[in-house]
Design a protein around this motif. Structure first.
Motif, mmCIF file in Angstrom:
data_model
loop_
_atom_site.group_PDB
_atom_site.id
_atom_site.type_symbol
_atom_site.label_atom_id
_atom_site.label_comp_id
_atom_site.label_asym_id
_atom_site.label_seq_id
_atom_site.Cartn_x
_atom_site.Cartn_y
_atom_site.Cartn_z
ATOM 1 N N PHE B 104 -7.419 4.569 29.950
ATOM 2 C CA PHE B 104 -7.149 3.395 30.772
ATOM 3 C C PHE B 104 -6.497 3.752 32.106
ATOM 4 O O PHE B 104 -5.842 4.782 32.237
ATOM 5 N N ASN B 108 -1.577 3.235 29.010
ATOM 6 C CA ASN B 108 -1.354 2.517 27.750
ATOM 7 C C ASN B 108 -0.919 3.431 26.613
ATOM 8 O O ASN B 108 -1.317 3.238 25.463
ATOM 9 N N LEU B 109 -0.110 4.425 26.922
ATOM 10 C CA LEU B 109 0.462 5.243 25.844
ATOM 11 C C LEU B 109 1.461 4.393 25.070
ATOM 12 O O LEU B 109 1.990 3.414 25.586
ATOM 13 N N PHE B 110 1.702 4.759 23.816
ATOM 14 C CA PHE B 110 2.696 4.047 23.015
ATOM 15 C C PHE B 110 4.077 4.599 23.366
ATOM 16 O O PHE B 110 4.370 5.761 23.074
ATOM 17 N N PRO B 111 4.922 3.773 24.003
ATOM 18 C CA PRO B 111 6.175 4.307 24.544
ATOM 19 C C PRO B 111 7.166 4.773 23.485
ATOM 20 O O PRO B 111 8.072 5.536 23.779
ATOM 21 N N HIS B 112 6.997 4.301 22.249
ATOM 22 C CA HIS B 112 7.971 4.648 21.211
ATOM 23 C C HIS B 112 7.545 5.874 20.411
ATOM 24 O O HIS B 112 8.154 6.189 19.403
ATOM 25 N N MET B 113 6.472 6.551 20.862
ATOM 26 C CA MET B 113 6.030 7.762 20.161
ATOM 27 C C MET B 113 5.977 8.919 21.153
ATOM 28 O O MET B 113 5.698 8.720 22.330
ATOM 29 N N ARG B 170 -5.309 11.878 23.412
ATOM 30 C CA ARG B 170 -5.235 10.881 22.353
ATOM 31 C C ARG B 170 -6.620 10.309 22.045
ATOM 32 O O ARG B 170 -6.987 10.140 20.887
#
Lengths: 242, 265, 218
Positions: B104, B108-113, B170
């Motif tokens: 994207f 849109n990475l997952f900020p909590h990982m 990812r």
């Protein structure tokens, strides 16, 4: 207020109670009031557990449930937010037995307060989930996750952080509303205070002690939630300043 | 013509008369486009021409109003039922969607990982890999994008270019056959674009991935793509191999667009 | 289970009680609005005063309203002031919600840009005039919905006044119940009355919010 000011207030309140516990005017009231406080605490804790459970279920049902479930959840939230906590407690206590369902006062207290606060909590949970940016959902689609996997692993963990401060307020509201259970014959802190007040008429010492005890419990909740919030945000924003 | 026996002769992706509109506004109008196996296609065009919508439809992020999208020889937006094509149910959609991956504009990475956590999440929960397998795969891919040493970093600790490279790793961890790149350098500072484009270049030369990218980087499109599609007002206005198209665009709109873009560089 | 005749027969009495509830809500909230503003201003007046007021607000917000109602009702007489139950209850409501309103006012006041103060100083307006004519007119409209929410919250806490025998809705319903041993109708009707009033006021707040948004957008 800052964490330091809150901790200072908590310490002052605890010290004040300790001093009163050994002073002549107050000492006789302390053991009975502490017993009441213990009941208050039990109702508050169990109520919190029920409230959080109901809030998450109702929020998920409202957001993603099939139509009938969504209506049910909407009705639950509107009814419990729209009427008052005391009305709900009295209804469960006085009216439900007419329909053949008699609950223990303790159960009425936990169920009534838990459902009441859960309805407010549902809005908190819903708001936090809706607050997650759409890009996070899109990423889970691109990774072929199911909606449930996305919620559990990606959306809820992030929404959790946003929920902590409003939940802190709701827990305080719940603790304060436990005083209402004194009106349905439970021997909580508020009930003991009234009882002692009626028999001894020593209003000022009794109610000062009681207010301080509630203050200690509230401040403990506030401080815990602040610390939790600090930890959770740190995890999310690790190194953001770097 | 849609039911050839040999799957390898099928295009990897086929847009068959796809239309997308928001209310009265038609974003894409009767799109017909085949993309071959291993083909690298660049989609260019002015903003609002519908080019990002093409990728978002292929990723099932947008519902289509008409037509069928085929992936790897089978319909994705639809499924066969009693000899007819009916709209796909979620299960079918998920099965076919597994062949497509996307990167994207805003990562849109997952900020909590952590970087590693981002790369192993879906392989474990969706593909059912063991943690060890997923970590091995992720380590390989993070190495490929040049971030082997950033495994334990959280997205907030990484630069934009590094975040985008994690996002590429990812997406690759799901082993897609088609990779979609949606303006992947648009949100980056100019000096960080290079490292991301370098990774894409490497992917193109080392893997037989089919790649579809929306981009504003004309230089990169020209050098990297097998084919360039110019979109204008929801239609493909002109397409062809990049050398010809950039050197001598046939359509007046294309000429105008390219002139405007080249001037601004 | 549900006796319509009985339900209809108690409606006039409940209607009268609803008026008491509305009165308590109105007066209590007016008190909260005034008190809240005073607390918010005191809090901003200096660091030491600010801390003391903050601590007071924290204290009142951290302890149950019911206890505060009892406290006022039973403590005033020991200072020689005898308050009737209604007055004591309304004061407690106003005090409790005044502390919530103070927070809202503060947010509103802090949202007014510093430049407005500086411009007022440049125009040589006095502090009072600045406040009345420049700051408050800007600070209040955006917080009206938030204040409205506390109005609804206060309204929903009025049943607590039944604990000191104020004859509002809840107390009336309870007395009806204990006289006839039929709780179902009065309690349920009280619930419905509260639900209706809450829904109406929530709709009113949304309407107000839209109007205010439109005005500030213009």
């Amino acid at each position: 207020m800052g964490l330091y000011s809150l901790s200072a207030m908590l310490l002052a309140a605890v010290v004040a109670i300790a001093i009163m516990a050994v002073s002549e005017t107050f000492a006789i009231f302390v053991p009975g009031l502490l017993q009441g406080a213990w009941l208050t605490l039990q109702i508050a804790l169990l109520g919190c557990v029920l409230a959080v459970t109901m809030a998450v279920l109702a929020a998920l049902a409202r957001l993603y449930g099939p139509l009938p479930l969504r209506w049910l959840a909407n009705t639950y939230v509107e009814v419990f937010r729209g009427t008052s906590a005391l009305v709900q407690l009295f209804w469960l206590f006085f009216v439900l037995p007419h329909f053949g369902l008699t609950l223990e006062p303790f159960t009425v207290a936990v169920v009534g307060l838990g459902l009441n606060v859960g309805a407010y909590g549902a809005e908190v949970v819903r708001g936090a989930i809706l607050g997650i940016v759409p890009g996070q959902w899109e990423a889970t689609v691109a990774l072929n996750m199911t909606r449930w996997q996305a919620l559990r692993r990606v959306i809820l963990p992030q929404a959790f952080v946003a929920m902590i401060p409003p939940w802190g307020n709701l827990f305080i509201e719940l603790l304060k509303s436990t005083a209402l259970v004194s009106l349905i014959t439970l021997g909580d802190l508020a009930f003991r205070a009234q009882q002692m007040n009626q028999t001894t008429m020593k209003t000022i010492p009794i109610f000062t002690l009681v207010l301080l005890m509630y203050l200690v419990m509230s401040l403990a909740i506030t401080i815990c939630m602040r610390l939790l919030e600090r930890r959770a945000t740190r995890g999310l924003a690790r190194g953001r300043s770097a | 013509m849609n039911t050839a026996n040999d799957a390898t002769e099928q295009p990897m992706v086929r847009f068959d008369g796809v239309t997308k509109s928001y209310g009265a506004l038609t974003v894409l109008d009767d799109l017909r486009l085949d993309i071959g196996r291993g083909e690298k296609v660049a989609i260019i065009g002015p903003s609002g021409s519908g080019k990002t919508t093409v990728l978002r439809m292929l990723m099932t992020l947008e519902r289509i109003n008409d037509g069928v999208i085929w992936v790897d020889g089978e319909p994705m937006t639809h499924m066969e039922k009693g000899g007819r094509l009916v709209p796909a149910d979620p299960r079918h959609l998920r099965r076919v969607r597994a062949k497509v991956g996307m990167v994207f504009q805003h990562f849109n990475l997952f900020p909590h990982m952590t970087a590693l956590g981002n790369c192993i999440e879906a392989p474990i929960t969706v593909l059912g890999l063991s943690r060890r397998e997923a970590e091995e795969r992720a380590a390989e891919l993070l190495d490929l994008v040049g971030l082997a040493d950033k495994k334990e970093h959280y997205p907030a600790q990484l630069s934009g270019g590094q975040q985008q490279r994690v996002a590429i790793a990812r997406a690759l961890a799901m082993r897609p056959k088609v990779m979609l790149f949606d303006e992947v350098t648009s949100a980056l500072d100019p000096e960080l674009c290079g490292e991301v484009l370098q990774v894409i270049r490497k992917l193109g030369s080392e893997h037989d991935l089919t790649m579809l990218m929306v981009t504003h980087q004309m230089g990169f499109a020209k050098e990297f793509a097998d084919r360039v599609c110019f979109f204008y007002q929801g239609k493909i206005c002109e397409q062809g191999n990049p050398q010809d198209m950039f050197a001598a665009p046939q359509n007046e709109r294309t000429r105008q667009f390219l002139r405007a873009v080249m001037d601004s560089v | 289970m549900w006796d319509w005749e009985y339900a209809i027969s108690i409606m006039p009495a409940l209607g009268k009680a609803a008026l008491v509830t509305i009165q308590a809500t109105g007066i209590g909230f007016l008190l909260a609005l005034v008190l809240g503003l005073i607390l918010a201003l005191l809090r901003m007046s200096g660091p030491r005063m600010g801390w003391a007021v903050s601590a007071l607000i924290e204290f009142i917000r951290s302890t149950p309203l019911l206890i505060q109602i009892f406290f006022l009702y039973f403590v005033f007489p020991s200072f020689g002031i005898v308050l009737d139950a209604f007055t004591a209850g309304v004061i407690a409501l106003g005090l409790h919600y005044g502390c919530y309103c103070a927070e809202v006012y503060r947010a509103g006041l802090e949202a007014v840009p510093r430049g407005q103060w500086e411009a007022s100083i440049a125009l040589n307006l006095g502090t009072y005039a600045t406040f009345k004519d420049v700051i408050l007119p800007q600070a209040i409209p955006p917080i009206v919905p938030a204040l409205g929410n506390y109005l609804v919250a206060l309204f929903k806490e009025t049943p607590l006044l039944s604990a000191i025998a104020v004859l509002e809705l809840m107390q009336t319903a309870k007395m009806m119940g204990s006289e006839t041993f039929r709780y179902t109708e009065p309690m349920t009707l009280v619930g419905i009355i509260f639900l209706l009033m809450s829904l109406v006021s929530a709709a009113g707040i949304r309407w107000l919010e839209r109007r205010l948004n439109r005005r500030s957008a213009r």
